[in-house]
Every structure is written in structure tokens, then in C-alpha cells.
Design a protein around this motif. Structure first.
Motif, PDB file in Angstrom:
ATOM      1  N   THR A 164      -2.932  -2.598 -15.457  1.00  0.00           N
ATOM      2  CA  THR A 164      -2.697  -2.434 -14.019  1.00  0.00           C
ATOM      3  C   THR A 164      -4.017  -2.391 -13.270  1.00  0.00           C
ATOM      4  N   HIS A 165      -4.100  -3.178 -12.194  1.00  0.00           N
ATOM      5  CA  HIS A 165      -5.217  -3.060 -11.261  1.00  0.00           C
ATOM      6  C   HIS A 165      -4.795  -2.086 -10.173  1.00  0.00           C
ATOM      7  N   PHE A 166      -5.673  -1.150  -9.852  1.00  0.00           N
ATOM      8  CA  PHE A 166      -5.492  -0.250  -8.721  1.00  0.00           C
ATOM      9  C   PHE A 166      -6.498  -0.661  -7.655  1.00  0.00           C
ATOM     10  N   PHE A 167      -6.022  -0.932  -6.452  1.00  0.00           N
ATOM     11  CA  PHE A 167      -6.871  -1.215  -5.305  1.00  0.00           C
ATOM     12  C   PHE A 167      -6.815   0.041  -4.442  1.00  0.00           C
ATOM     13  N   ILE A 168      -7.907   0.798  -4.417  1.00  0.00           N
ATOM     14  CA  ILE A 168      -7.907   2.149  -3.868  1.00  0.00           C
ATOM     15  C   ILE A 168      -8.798   2.233  -2.634  1.00  0.00           C
ATOM     16  N   LYS A 169      -8.255   2.826  -1.559  1.00  0.00           N
ATOM     17  CA  LYS A 169      -9.040   3.110  -0.352  1.00  0.00           C
ATOM     18  C   LYS A 169      -9.449   4.577  -0.404  1.00  0.00           C
ATOM     19  N   VAL A 170     -10.755   4.831  -0.233  1.00  0.00           N
ATOM     20  CA  VAL A 170     -11.291   6.184  -0.315  1.00  0.00           C
ATOM     21  C   VAL A 170     -12.092   6.491   0.952  1.00  0.00           C
ATOM     22  N   ASN A 171     -11.810   7.629   1.565  1.00  0.00           N
ATOM     23  CA  ASN A 171     -12.598   8.123   2.696  1.00  0.00           C
ATOM     24  C   ASN A 171     -13.852   8.766   2.114  1.00  0.00           C
ATOM     25  N   ALA A 211       0.853  -1.197   0.000  1.00  0.00           N
ATOM     26  CA  ALA A 211       0.000   0.000   0.000  1.00  0.00           C
ATOM     27  C   ALA A 211       0.882   1.239   0.000  1.00  0.00           C
ATOM     28  N   ARG A 212       0.478   2.218  -0.770  1.00  0.00           N
ATOM     29  CA  ARG A 212       1.223   3.473  -0.905  1.00  0.00           C
ATOM     30  C   ARG A 212       0.306   4.637  -0.574  1.00  0.00           C
ATOM     31  N   PRO A 213       0.907   5.748  -0.131  1.00  0.00           N
ATOM     32  CA  PRO A 213       0.094   6.940   0.123  1.00  0.00           C
ATOM     33  C   PRO A 213      -0.356   7.579  -1.187  1.00  0.00           C
ATOM     34  N   VAL A 214      -1.293   8.478  -1.066  1.00  0.00           N
ATOM     35  CA  VAL A 214      -1.819   9.210  -2.218  1.00  0.00           C
ATOM     36  C   VAL A 214      -0.684   9.955  -2.920  1.00  0.00           C
ATOM     37  N   ASP A 215      -0.692   9.914  -4.241  1.00  0.00           N
ATOM     38  CA  ASP A 215       0.268  10.661  -5.044  1.00  0.00           C
ATOM     39  C   ASP A 215      -0.460  11.185  -6.284  1.00  0.00           C
ATOM     40  N   ASP A 216       0.272  11.872  -7.145  1.00  0.00           N
ATOM     41  CA  ASP A 216      -0.352  12.477  -8.330  1.00  0.00           C
ATOM     42  C   ASP A 216      -0.969  11.427  -9.252  1.00  0.00           C
ATOM     43  N   GLU A 217      -0.330  10.260  -9.385  1.00  0.00           N
ATOM     44  CA  GLU A 217      -0.883   9.207 -10.237  1.00  0.00           C
ATOM     45  C   GLU A 217      -2.248   8.778  -9.727  1.00  0.00           C
ATOM     46  N   LEU A 218      -2.358   8.551  -8.406  1.00  0.00           N
ATOM     47  CA  LEU A 218      -3.639   8.124  -7.844  1.00  0.00           C
ATOM     48  C   LEU A 218      -4.691   9.215  -7.993  1.00  0.00           C
ATOM     49  N   ARG A 219      -4.329  10.462  -7.736  1.00  0.00           N
ATOM     50  CA  ARG A 219      -5.293  11.565  -7.892  1.00  0.00           C
ATOM     51  C   ARG A 219      -5.844  11.596  -9.317  1.00  0.00           C
ATOM     52  N   SER A 220      -4.975  11.369 -10.293  1.00  0.00           N
ATOM     53  CA  SER A 220      -5.400  11.363 -11.690  1.00  0.00           C
ATOM     54  C   SER A 220      -6.384  10.226 -11.964  1.00  0.00           C
ATOM     55  N   VAL A 221      -6.074   9.034 -11.472  1.00  0.00           N
ATOM     56  CA  VAL A 221      -6.964   7.882 -11.674  1.00  0.00           C
ATOM     57  C   VAL A 221      -8.320   8.160 -11.034  1.00  0.00           C
ATOM     58  N   VAL A 222      -8.310   8.596  -9.770  1.00  0.00           N
ATOM     59  CA  VAL A 222      -9.562   8.823  -9.041  1.00  0.00           C
ATOM     60  C   VAL A 222     -10.399   9.906  -9.707  1.00  0.00           C
ATOM     61  N   SER A 223      -9.764  10.953 -10.207  1.00  0.00           N
ATOM     62  CA  SER A 223     -10.532  12.017 -10.859  1.00  0.00           C
ATOM     63  C   SER A 223     -11.242  11.500 -12.113  1.00  0.00           C
ATOM     64  N   GLN A 224     -10.671  10.490 -12.753  1.00  0.00           N
ATOM     65  CA  GLN A 224     -11.274   9.947 -13.973  1.00  0.00           C
ATOM     66  C   GLN A 224     -12.369   8.922 -13.705  1.00  0.00           C
ATOM     67  N   VAL A 225     -12.341   8.278 -12.525  1.00  0.00           N
ATOM     68  CA  VAL A 225     -13.293   7.185 -12.283  1.00  0.00           C
ATOM     69  C   VAL A 225     -14.269   7.433 -11.129  1.00  0.00           C
ATOM     70  N   ARG A 226     -14.222   8.605 -10.499  1.00  0.00           N
ATOM     71  CA  ARG A 226     -15.112   8.853  -9.359  1.00  0.00           C
ATOM     72  C   ARG A 226     -16.570   8.580  -9.714  1.00  0.00           C
ATOM     73  N   GLY A 227     -17.038   9.113 -10.829  1.00  0.00           N
ATOM     74  CA  GLY A 227     -18.433   8.905 -11.236  1.00  0.00           C
ATOM     75  C   GLY A 227     -18.771   7.438 -11.418  1.00  0.00           C
ATOM     76  N   ASP A 228     -17.845   6.670 -11.977  1.00  0.00           N
ATOM     77  CA  ASP A 228     -18.068   5.228 -12.167  1.00  0.00           C
ATOM     78  C   ASP A 228     -18.086   4.495 -10.823  1.00  0.00           C
ATOM     79  N   ILE A 229     -17.214   4.905  -9.896  1.00  0.00           N
ATOM     80  CA  ILE A 229     -17.204   4.293  -8.562  1.00  0.00           C
ATOM     81  C   ILE A 229     -18.535   4.582  -7.868  1.00  0.00           C
ATOM     82  N   GLU A 230     -18.989   5.828  -7.927  1.00  0.00           N
ATOM     83  CA  GLU A 230     -20.259   6.184  -7.295  1.00  0.00           C
ATOM     84  C   GLU A 230     -21.422   5.435  -7.943  1.00  0.00           C
ATOM     85  N   ALA A 231     -21.395   5.274  -9.258  1.00  0.00           N
ATOM     86  CA  ALA A 231     -22.460   4.531  -9.942  1.00  0.00           C
ATOM     87  C   ALA A 231     -22.480   3.078  -9.475  1.00  0.00           C
TER      88      ALA A 231
END
Length: 97
Positions: free
Chosen positions: A53-60, A11-31
């Protein structure tokens, strides 16, 4: 540290790569979760190198956390939310599922 192909990295802390991924898929995650979240802050993530690549992401998400499994394809790059797990805690490790 590089990740072995097929293995899930640490597990890694949040970085620019993760922010970019999350910004692109937030709507899909919420759906996939079936609801929209007022709070949506990525906390950490792990990756697994496959044919992409699979990203396993923890989101508050406010009063709890969620884990999302997101696949990033090889070029041309696209993202697909594979699975979302709700009701996670801050202490739950983010790893393969």
C-alpha cells in the motif's frame, strides 16, 4: 468504500491507522526532507493498493504542509518513505505523486 487495486482512493481524515504509520516513519520523513519539524501533525491521507500500500500523507509542519509518499509492504510489514514534497498549503489536495 473499497479502493480499486492500483487506483488512489479519496482523501480521508486522520485515523488510528494513519497515526500508527506516521509514528513509525516521522524520522525517515524528516531525514528525506533534510530537517526536523517542531510541529508534525498529520492532516489527511489517501491510499493506493499495489503489491502493498502507498500512503499519500498530508502533514502540517507549522508554517506550511508537506506531502509524503510512504510504501507499506505486504507481510512481513515494513515501511519506506519514497518521496517528500515540501512547501504545500492546507488547500493542496493529497493525491498520487
Amino acid at each position: 468504500m473499497s479502493t480499486m487495486v492500483g487506483g488512489v482512493g479519496q482523501a480521508r481524515p486522520v485515523d488510528d491507522e494513519l497515526r500508527s504509520v506516521v509514528s513509525q516513519v516521522r524520522g525517515d520523513i524528516e531525514a528525506k526532507a533534510g530537517k526536523q519539524f517542531e510541529t508534525f501533525e498529520p492532516v489527511s491521507y489517501a491510499t493506493q493498493v499495489v503489491a502493498g500500500t502507498h500512503f499519500f500523507i498530508k502533514v502540517n509542519v507549522g508554517d506550511s504542509h508537506l506531502h509524503a509518499k510512504v510504501f507499506r509492504s505486504l507481510p512481513p510489514v515494513s515501511f519506506e518513505v519514497k518521496e517528500v514534497q515540501l512547501g504545500k498549503t492546507a488547500e493542496d489536495p493529497v493525491n498520487s505523486f
